[in-house]
Design a protein around this motif. Sequence first.
Motif, PDB file in Angstrom:
ATOM      1  N   THR A   1       6.020   3.406  -0.305  1.00 39.38           N
ATOM      2  CA  THR A   1       5.462   2.048  -0.353  1.00 39.38           C
ATOM      3  C   THR A   1       5.722   1.326   0.960  1.00 39.38           C
ATOM      4  O   THR A   1       6.864   1.272   1.434  1.00 39.38           O
ATOM      5  CB  THR A   1       6.082   1.245  -1.506  1.00 39.38           C
ATOM      6  N   ARG A   2       4.636   0.782   1.495  1.00 39.16           N
ATOM      7  CA  ARG A   2       4.746   0.021   2.731  1.00 39.16           C
ATOM      8  C   ARG A   2       4.002  -1.301   2.565  1.00 39.16           C
ATOM      9  O   ARG A   2       3.269  -1.502   1.583  1.00 39.16           O
ATOM     10  CB  ARG A   2       4.189   0.818   3.913  1.00 39.16           C
TER      11      ARG A   2
ATOM     12  N   TYR B   1       0.858  -1.196   0.000  1.00 39.01           N
ATOM     13  CA  TYR B   1       0.000   0.000   0.000  1.00 39.01           C
ATOM     14  C   TYR B   1       0.886   1.235   0.000  1.00 39.01           C
ATOM     15  O   TYR B   1       2.089   1.157   0.288  1.00 39.01           O
ATOM     16  CB  TYR B   1      -0.968   0.003   1.175  1.00 39.01           C
ATOM     17  N   GLN B   2       0.292   2.380  -0.303  1.00 44.06           N
ATOM     18  CA  GLN B   2       0.997   3.651  -0.354  1.00 44.06           C
ATOM     19  C   GLN B   2       0.589   4.525   0.831  1.00 44.06           C
ATOM     20  O   GLN B   2      -0.599   4.730   1.086  1.00 44.06           O
ATOM     21  CB  GLN B   2       0.696   4.386  -1.674  1.00 44.06           C
ATOM     22  N   GLU B   3       1.583   5.046   1.524  1.00 42.70           N
ATOM     23  CA  GLU B   3       1.320   5.914   2.682  1.00 42.70           C
ATOM     24  C   GLU B   3       1.843   7.311   2.381  1.00 42.70           C
ATOM     25  O   GLU B   3       2.969   7.488   1.916  1.00 42.70           O
ATOM     26  CB  GLU B   3       2.001   5.355   3.936  1.00 42.70           C
ATOM     27  N   LYS B   4       1.008   8.318   2.704  1.00 46.24           N
ATOM     28  CA  LYS B   4       1.369   9.707   2.482  1.00 46.24           C
ATOM     29  C   LYS B   4       2.253  10.175   3.636  1.00 46.24           C
ATOM     30  O   LYS B   4       1.863  10.111   4.799  1.00 46.24           O
ATOM     31  CB  LYS B   4       0.120  10.561   2.375  1.00 46.24           C
ATOM     32  N   VAL B   5       3.450  10.668   3.309  1.00 54.23           N
ATOM     33  CA  VAL B   5       4.432  11.026   4.328  1.00 54.23           C
ATOM     34  C   VAL B   5       4.882  12.472   4.099  1.00 54.23           C
ATOM     35  O   VAL B   5       5.109  12.904   2.960  1.00 54.23           O
ATOM     36  CB  VAL B   5       5.647  10.073   4.284  1.00 54.23           C
TER      37      VAL B   5
ATOM     38  N   TYR C   1       4.673  16.708   0.781  1.00 51.86           N
ATOM     39  CA  TYR C   1       4.239  15.339   1.006  1.00 51.86           C
ATOM     40  C   TYR C   1       4.665  14.446  -0.178  1.00 51.86           C
ATOM     41  O   TYR C   1       4.709  14.894  -1.331  1.00 51.86           O
ATOM     42  CB  TYR C   1       2.720  15.271   1.156  1.00 51.86           C
TER      43      TYR C   1
ATOM     44  N   LYS D   1       1.721  -4.448   4.712  1.00 51.57           N
ATOM     45  CA  LYS D   1       1.037  -4.857   5.939  1.00 51.57           C
ATOM     46  C   LYS D   1       0.731  -6.356   5.853  1.00 51.57           C
ATOM     47  O   LYS D   1       0.457  -6.885   4.769  1.00 51.57           O
ATOM     48  CB  LYS D   1      -0.239  -4.060   6.152  1.00 51.57           C
TER      49      LYS D   1
ATOM     50  N   TYR E   1       4.600   9.922  -1.382  1.00 51.77           N
ATOM     51  CA  TYR E   1       4.033   8.609  -1.046  1.00 51.77           C
ATOM     52  C   TYR E   1       5.157   7.576  -0.931  1.00 51.77           C
ATOM     53  O   TYR E   1       6.060   7.505  -1.766  1.00 51.77           O
ATOM     54  CB  TYR E   1       3.035   8.160  -2.115  1.00 51.77           C
TER      55      TYR E   1
END
Length: 459
Positions: free
Chosen positions: A342-343, A326-330, A338, A345, A340
Amino acid sequence: MISSLRSMFSVLLAVLVLASCQSSKHFAKLGAKQEAAGLMHEAASSYYISLQKKRTNLDAQIGMKKSGQLLLNEMLNEFAKQKNFGTNRSAVDAYHKAKNYRDQVQGVGITLQLADFYESDYIAAKNALLIELYEAGTNLLEEQKYQDAEAKFAEIRALDPNYKDSQELGDIAYLEPLYSKAKGDMDIEHYRAAHANFLKVLQRKPTYKDAASLSKQCIDRGMYTIALLSFENASGVQGLDAKVSAYTLEAMTDIKDPFLRVVNRENMQAIIDEQKLQLSGVIDQNTAVQVGELVGAQALLTGTVLSYSEKKGTLRSKQRDGYTEYQEKVLNKEDGKYYYQTRYKPSTYTEYYNSNSCTISFQYKLISLKTGEIIKTEIVEKVLNDEVLYGKYEGDSAKLYPAGQSAPNLNAKDKQALMGLMNGRQDLRSSAELSNELFNTISTQMSGQIAQIVVGLVQ
């Protein structure tokens, strides 16, 4: 002279190989330089290539006209010399080369002059050569030197397809050795070999002598007839005898051998029943001979299903660990923007497995109905399996990765293997489908072996 012409054509070929990257103008200039140096053969080749690239090149047209005519005149002089020496074959060959060259140059738009008297001289030389070839061919035919005679008549047909009866005599030269060989094989009862040569004769000339009739006689006399007896079933599973009999009949009738005939099973059984013959179990010599006489067969094919089993599997499943991308906004604290990242889970997917299988043991016997002896017997054992292995995931499987040690396994090959699992075939072939294929397989194997036996029995 001839060697110089060959040299010219060799030069032309070499130049053509290098010509693809050069312009028409380049080759026209090259031809002019070669012509100035007295290299007329080479100049003609260069002008020719130039005109192939651009027919409207005036310099190439002028050069081709001059150098090409010189080359053609050399070839015609060679023709005249050979004709005057009385070597008609060499004269004809020389004229053909000259005419072919003129036609070749005509192909790039340049007309070379060939005086009419050359044509009349060529016709005289050709007619003289035809007479020589015809006399030689007929003499060779009388001497039964058929291969040499055929070559002579082939030369005649190349020069004049309608010359006298050269076509018919050429056919005789080709056909008579085949026909004679076929008749000889027929006399010693080698019907398959005879039939093959009669077919060659008929392909060349369908009306040649009595080849068509003799070809049919070969089939009639050499025919090997096999009678199919209803098969037996010792497996305890009802209906298998009829099933294997049906597949065997189909496989046997599919054999592409004109010398093999399969007796209709129902008609044969009716004859046997009418005569009240008991053919189950061991067939002794006397009984076998009686059957052969009744149904007009040379052999009897029978078989027994010794054993048969089906193993139907149960669908099994197992939960597997994986990871979902999934992609997380950082927020980048340095520039305040900001981006994105890749992480992964933890997640799970389900792996499914199932299988079906069929096993058969079948024995067949091919029994001579002339002697009662067993020609061939074999026990055929076959196992046919089908299995499915696939996965299901409640989500986008493109983002699913296999699990490693406390982390996702990002290896490309392992990811590809997981995608193969997700796209795996889910429809398991039924036992009925496997059974049909199994019976078809053993019947095809059996018929193939029998076909080889028949080829050996009918020479």
